[in-house]
Scaffold this motif. Structure first.
Motif, PDB file in Angstrom:
ATOM      1  N   VAL A 152       0.867  -1.180   0.000  1.00 56.43           N
ATOM      2  CA  VAL A 152       0.000   0.000   0.000  1.00 56.43           C
ATOM      3  C   VAL A 152       0.903   1.228   0.000  1.00 56.43           C
ATOM      4  N   TRP A 153       0.724   2.083  -1.010  1.00 56.79           N
ATOM      5  CA  TRP A 153       1.639   3.203  -1.217  1.00 56.79           C
ATOM      6  C   TRP A 153       1.173   4.472  -0.514  1.00 56.79           C
ATOM      7  N   ASP A 155       1.599   8.818  -0.517  1.00 56.97           N
ATOM      8  CA  ASP A 155       1.446   9.816  -1.576  1.00 56.97           C
ATOM      9  C   ASP A 155       2.767  10.060  -2.306  1.00 56.97           C
ATOM     10  N   ASP A 183      -0.155   7.051 -10.089  1.00 56.00           N
ATOM     11  CA  ASP A 183      -1.554   7.074  -9.663  1.00 56.00           C
ATOM     12  C   ASP A 183      -2.011   5.757  -9.035  1.00 56.00           C
ATOM     13  N   THR A 185      -2.263   3.092  -6.097  1.00 54.32           N
ATOM     14  CA  THR A 185      -2.206   3.167  -4.625  1.00 54.32           C
ATOM     15  C   THR A 185      -1.876   1.824  -3.980  1.00 54.32           C
ATOM     16  N   GLU A 186      -2.140   0.688  -4.697  1.00 61.85           N
ATOM     17  CA  GLU A 186      -1.836  -0.636  -4.159  1.00 61.85           C
ATOM     18  C   GLU A 186      -1.211  -1.500  -5.250  1.00 61.85           C
TER      19      GLU A 186
END
Length: 222
Positions: A152-153, A155, A183, A185-186
């Motif tokens: 899980v990234w 920002d 863009d 996020t996972e």
């Protein structure tokens, strides 16, 4: 008698004054005419990894035969020969190696007689060349959490980040390379298991830069 003395005095002053003026004029006459070639125009520069690309225009002065680019306070230079087919302005571009650092590049035109252009603020440009010191200061995209199923990234914290790459070896022994766009996020981690080392590398490109560079890897052990 008094009038005669005054007249003689004024005559002497005029004579010596004219003589001094003639000496001054003769000094400039002996120097000869100062000739300058046309200055460059529209300088642009793009920094790269230990290199720089510069481009510029040379005006319609037909005498110009080369451009000398100075940097490092004039200690270093490179020469670009100019081939003129007519008297129209010409475009020039050059890419060359320069060590990492902040530089002011000065552009001077010359003709075949040794005459050169005058230095103006329009014939100089400042550039920051990047290298290993720049890379050492880069931070990979933050990871909010990571386990055997996914990353899980956090920002994206810089506009210079291009993408991030994840490297690991799955449970079958195959190398996995996953490119992660900004863009996303996972990111799933197929075949990862407890003890697997996940290497995260973020790729950057400085504003107006020529080259992409990678941050030093950040390793997470599941």
């Amino acid at each position: 008698m008094k009038n005669l003395i005054v007249i003689l005095t004024l005559t002497c002053l005029c004579f010596f004054g004219c003589d001094d003026m003639n000496n001054i004029n003769q000094e400039y006459i002996d120097r000869g005419e100062t000739i300058y070639t046309g200055v460059v125009d529209s300088i642009k520069a793009s920094p790269g990894y230990n290199r720089v690309r510069v481009n510029w225009y040379i005006n319609s002065d037909p005498r110009v035969r080369k451009t000398v680019i100075y940097w490092n306070e004039g200690k270093d230079s490179t020469v670009v020969q100019v081939s003129r087919q007519d008297n129209t302005p010409t475009y020039h571009e050059l890419t060359f190696a320069v060590p990492e650092g902040a530089y002011v590049f000065q552009f001077v035109t010359q003709d075949n007689e040794g005459h050169h252009s005058v230095n103006t603020t329009f014939s100089e440009i400042s550039v920051n060349i990047y290298g290993n010191r720049y890379i050492a200061g880069l931070n990979n995209r933050p990871v909010a959490s990571v386990n055997t199923t996914k990353i899980v990234w956090g920002d994206v914290e810089s506009v210079t980040i291009q993408y991030t790459t994840v490297y690991y070896t799955d449970d079958a022994g195959a190398a996995q390379v996953i490119r992660v766009e900004n863009d996303v996020t996972e990111t799933p981690l197929p075949g990862a298991q407890t003890g697997t080392a996940i290497s995260v590398v973020t790729t950057f490109k400085p504003l107006n830069g020529l080259d992409e560079v990678d941050a030093l890897p950040r390793v997470y052990t599941l």
